[in-house]
Write a protein that holds these residues in place. Structure first.
Motif, PDB file in Angstrom:
ATOM      1  N   PHE A  24       0.815  -1.214   0.000  1.00 31.83           N
ATOM      2  CA  PHE A  24       0.000   0.000   0.000  1.00 31.83           C
ATOM      3  C   PHE A  24       0.852   1.269   0.000  1.00 31.83           C
ATOM      4  O   PHE A  24       0.326   2.373   0.210  1.00 31.83           O
ATOM      5  N   ARG A  25       2.125   1.124  -0.262  1.00 32.96           N
ATOM      6  CA  ARG A  25       3.053   2.249  -0.146  1.00 32.96           C
ATOM      7  C   ARG A  25       2.587   3.479  -0.925  1.00 32.96           C
ATOM      8  O   ARG A  25       2.649   4.603  -0.428  1.00 32.96           O
ATOM      9  N   ARG A  26       2.132   3.269  -2.154  1.00 33.46           N
ATOM     10  CA  ARG A  26       1.760   4.407  -3.001  1.00 33.46           C
ATOM     11  C   ARG A  26       0.300   4.824  -2.863  1.00 33.46           C
ATOM     12  O   ARG A  26      -0.103   5.839  -3.437  1.00 33.46           O
ATOM     13  N   GLN A  30      -4.982   7.231   0.016  1.00 38.47           N
ATOM     14  CA  GLN A  30      -6.330   6.883  -0.440  1.00 38.47           C
ATOM     15  C   GLN A  30      -7.082   6.086   0.626  1.00 38.47           C
ATOM     16  O   GLN A  30      -8.264   6.339   0.899  1.00 38.47           O
ATOM     17  N   VAL A  31      -6.387   5.147   1.255  1.00 37.96           N
ATOM     18  CA  VAL A  31      -7.020   4.351   2.308  1.00 37.96           C
ATOM     19  C   VAL A  31      -7.284   5.213   3.533  1.00 37.96           C
ATOM     20  O   VAL A  31      -8.337   5.092   4.176  1.00 37.96           O
ATOM     21  N   TYR A  32      -6.349   6.093   3.887  1.00 35.07           N
ATOM     22  CA  TYR A  32      -6.572   7.003   5.017  1.00 35.07           C
ATOM     23  C   TYR A  32      -7.858   7.815   4.826  1.00 35.07           C
ATOM     24  O   TYR A  32      -8.667   7.963   5.746  1.00 35.07           O
ATOM     25  N   LYS A  33      -8.032   8.353   3.623  1.00 34.80           N
ATOM     26  CA  LYS A  33      -9.209   9.194   3.348  1.00 34.80           C
ATOM     27  C   LYS A  33     -10.502   8.387   3.430  1.00 34.80           C
ATOM     28  O   LYS A  33     -11.513   8.850   3.963  1.00 34.80           O
ATOM     29  N   ARG A  34     -10.471   7.179   2.897  1.00 35.68           N
ATOM     30  CA  ARG A  34     -11.661   6.325   2.979  1.00 35.68           C
ATOM     31  C   ARG A  34     -12.006   6.032   4.431  1.00 35.68           C
ATOM     32  O   ARG A  34     -13.174   6.061   4.831  1.00 35.68           O
ATOM     33  N   CYS A  68     -10.020  -1.210   2.163  1.00 29.21           N
ATOM     34  CA  CYS A  68      -8.618  -1.446   1.805  1.00 29.21           C
ATOM     35  C   CYS A  68      -8.458  -2.003   0.391  1.00 29.21           C
ATOM     36  O   CYS A  68      -7.340  -2.342  -0.006  1.00 29.21           O
ATOM     37  N   ARG A  69      -9.540  -2.088  -0.365  1.00 30.01           N
ATOM     38  CA  ARG A  69      -9.447  -2.564  -1.742  1.00 30.01           C
ATOM     39  C   ARG A  69      -9.133  -1.393  -2.669  1.00 30.01           C
ATOM     40  O   ARG A  69      -9.852  -0.383  -2.679  1.00 30.01           O
ATOM     41  N   ILE A  70      -8.087  -1.513  -3.446  1.00 29.19           N
ATOM     42  CA  ILE A  70      -7.636  -0.429  -4.325  1.00 29.19           C
ATOM     43  C   ILE A  70      -8.126  -0.678  -5.741  1.00 29.19           C
ATOM     44  O   ILE A  70      -7.969  -1.778  -6.277  1.00 29.19           O
ATOM     45  N   THR A  71      -8.722   0.330  -6.343  1.00 24.52           N
ATOM     46  CA  THR A  71      -9.266   0.205  -7.698  1.00 24.52           C
ATOM     47  C   THR A  71      -8.597   1.244  -8.601  1.00 24.52           C
ATOM     48  O   THR A  71      -9.064   2.376  -8.713  1.00 24.52           O
ATOM     49  N   ILE A  72      -7.510   0.824  -9.226  1.00 28.47           N
ATOM     50  CA  ILE A  72      -6.784   1.687 -10.159  1.00 28.47           C
ATOM     51  C   ILE A  72      -6.567   0.910 -11.446  1.00 28.47           C
ATOM     52  O   ILE A  72      -6.021  -0.198 -11.423  1.00 28.47           O
ATOM     53  N   TRP A 108      -9.207 -14.615 -18.687  1.00 25.72           N
ATOM     54  CA  TRP A 108      -9.785 -14.174 -17.413  1.00 25.72           C
ATOM     55  C   TRP A 108      -9.006 -12.964 -16.921  1.00 25.72           C
ATOM     56  O   TRP A 108      -7.793 -13.007 -16.787  1.00 25.72           O
ATOM     57  N   SER A 109      -9.728 -11.882 -16.655  1.00 24.68           N
ATOM     58  CA  SER A 109      -9.158 -10.691 -16.043  1.00 24.68           C
ATOM     59  C   SER A 109      -9.587 -10.678 -14.578  1.00 24.68           C
ATOM     60  O   SER A 109     -10.746 -10.382 -14.264  1.00 24.68           O
ATOM     61  N   ALA A 110      -8.669 -11.015 -13.679  1.00 27.48           N
ATOM     62  CA  ALA A 110      -8.967 -11.108 -12.251  1.00 27.48           C
ATOM     63  C   ALA A 110      -8.709  -9.758 -11.585  1.00 27.48           C
ATOM     64  O   ALA A 110      -7.648  -9.173 -11.759  1.00 27.48           O
ATOM     65  N   GLY A 111      -9.679  -9.282 -10.811  1.00 31.10           N
ATOM     66  CA  GLY A 111      -9.571  -7.947 -10.224  1.00 31.10           C
ATOM     67  C   GLY A 111      -9.676  -6.897 -11.307  1.00 31.10           C
ATOM     68  O   GLY A 111      -8.833  -6.003 -11.411  1.00 31.10           O
ATOM     69  N   CYS A 112     -10.737  -6.980 -12.095  1.00 29.40           N
ATOM     70  CA  CYS A 112     -10.838  -6.205 -13.346  1.00 29.40           C
ATOM     71  C   CYS A 112     -11.175  -4.739 -13.157  1.00 29.40           C
ATOM     72  O   CYS A 112     -11.134  -3.968 -14.116  1.00 29.40           O
ATOM     73  N   CYS A 113     -11.556  -4.336 -11.934  1.00 29.85           N
ATOM     74  CA  CYS A 113     -11.930  -2.938 -11.691  1.00 29.85           C
ATOM     75  C   CYS A 113     -13.043  -2.518 -12.653  1.00 29.85           C
ATOM     76  O   CYS A 113     -14.056  -3.197 -12.758  1.00 29.85           O
ATOM     77  N   CYS A 114     -12.846  -1.453 -13.406  1.00 30.97           N
ATOM     78  CA  CYS A 114     -13.908  -0.920 -14.272  1.00 30.97           C
ATOM     79  C   CYS A 114     -13.854  -1.463 -15.693  1.00 30.97           C
ATOM     80  O   CYS A 114     -14.453  -0.900 -16.607  1.00 30.97           O
TER      81      CYS A 114
END
Length: 274
Positions: A24-26, A30-34, A68-72, A108-114
């Motif tokens: 989660f370094r970068r 984002q997690v703090y704000k959530r 804690c789930r990141i969607t980028i 298969w696209s795993a963790g495909c986000c949008c």
């Protein structure tokens, strides 16, 4: 917002969630704000009150895990990877399935986000991989994510210009129509993509798949034990001679045998044929 207290809190709870703090370094801010928004929504004063709240509300752990789930994601993210998929992986898989008499490539696209990754595959397949107009080979892509909200956006298939900034201009013109400020994926490129809401830790599609994308996800955010469990199941679902694509800056764990790197610094590995 006291970032130091948020950092200490998350460092303590991430092992409970089987997550890697280093991953989660970068995206820590984002997690703090959530987390700050969640604390405010619960009417709590600070992170210490939230610690107490977790102790007395077991169901909140599920919500914290979700925070804690990141969607980028972006189209054509990491050009060298998609160039290799376009030039080598997809043509080789096409020849393989033709030789086997089952002209369908399953991916298969795993963790495909949008949906950017899944649609990028279809864009390069239809517009950049040259197999001839009469080729019978079909590329079908299943895209999964745990978050129904991002999947709803993926099914809509419309994006801001920033999501397309790494996609070559000629492909943008051919793959999208404009709707105001949005770029919407053409219907031809949607028809062989399906989306499924699924938490990869709890279940995954059966396969087998010729091509699996699992990038900047399991190897970045999950701890070693969870990586071992999830990656082992992914490789089981990978067809012999199939390809696994991980993040360009990720490393494949030593315990995951039977995979051979393809090229340099692409994050692409082939499963040994039978």
């Amino acid at each position: 917002m006291d970032n130091a207290r948020y950092r200490d809190f998350l460092q303590n709870i991430m092992p409970v969630l089987h997550l890697r703090w280093a991953g989660f370094r970068r995206v820590r801010d984002q997690v703090y704000k959530r987390l700050a928004c969640r604390i405010s929504a619960l009417g709590l004063a600070d992170i210490e009150q939230y610690r107490t709240y977790l102790d007395t509300h077991e169901s909140e752990w599920k919500h914290l895990d979700f925070l804690c789930r990141i969607t980028i994601s972006r189209f054509y993210r990491d050009r060298v990877v998609f160039d290799a998929v376009r030039d080598c992986v997809l043509p080789e898989l096409a020849n393989k399935v033709l030789a086997e008499g089952t002209p369908e490539i399953t991916s298969w696209s795993a963790g495909c986000c949008c949906g950017e990754e899944a649609y990028t595959l279809q864009i390069i397949w239809h517009l950049a991989v040259t197999l001839g107009a009469d080729s019978p080979v079909v590329l079908r892509t299943l895209a999964t994510d745990h978050d129904e909200a991002v999947l709803a956006k993926a099914r809509e298939g419309c994006y801001q210009a920033g999501s397309l900034r790494e996609l070559p201009r000629d492909l943008i013109a051919a793959a999208f129509t404009r709707q105001g400020e949005l770029f919407c994926i053409r219907q031809q490129l949607r028809k062989d993509v399906s989306f499924l809401c699924q938490d990869i830790r709890l279940g995954m599609p059966q396969g087998p798949f010729h091509l699996v994308f699992c990038r900047n996800f399991v190897l970045t955010y999950f701890d070693d034990g969870l990586q071992r469990d999830v990656l082992g199941k992914i490789v089981q679902r990978l067809a012999p001679g199939g390809y696994l694509v991980i993040g360009k800056k990720e490393s494949l764990p030593e315990f995951l045998g039977g995979l051979v790197p393809c090229g340099k610094n692409t994050g692409i590995f082939m499963k040994a044929p039978r």
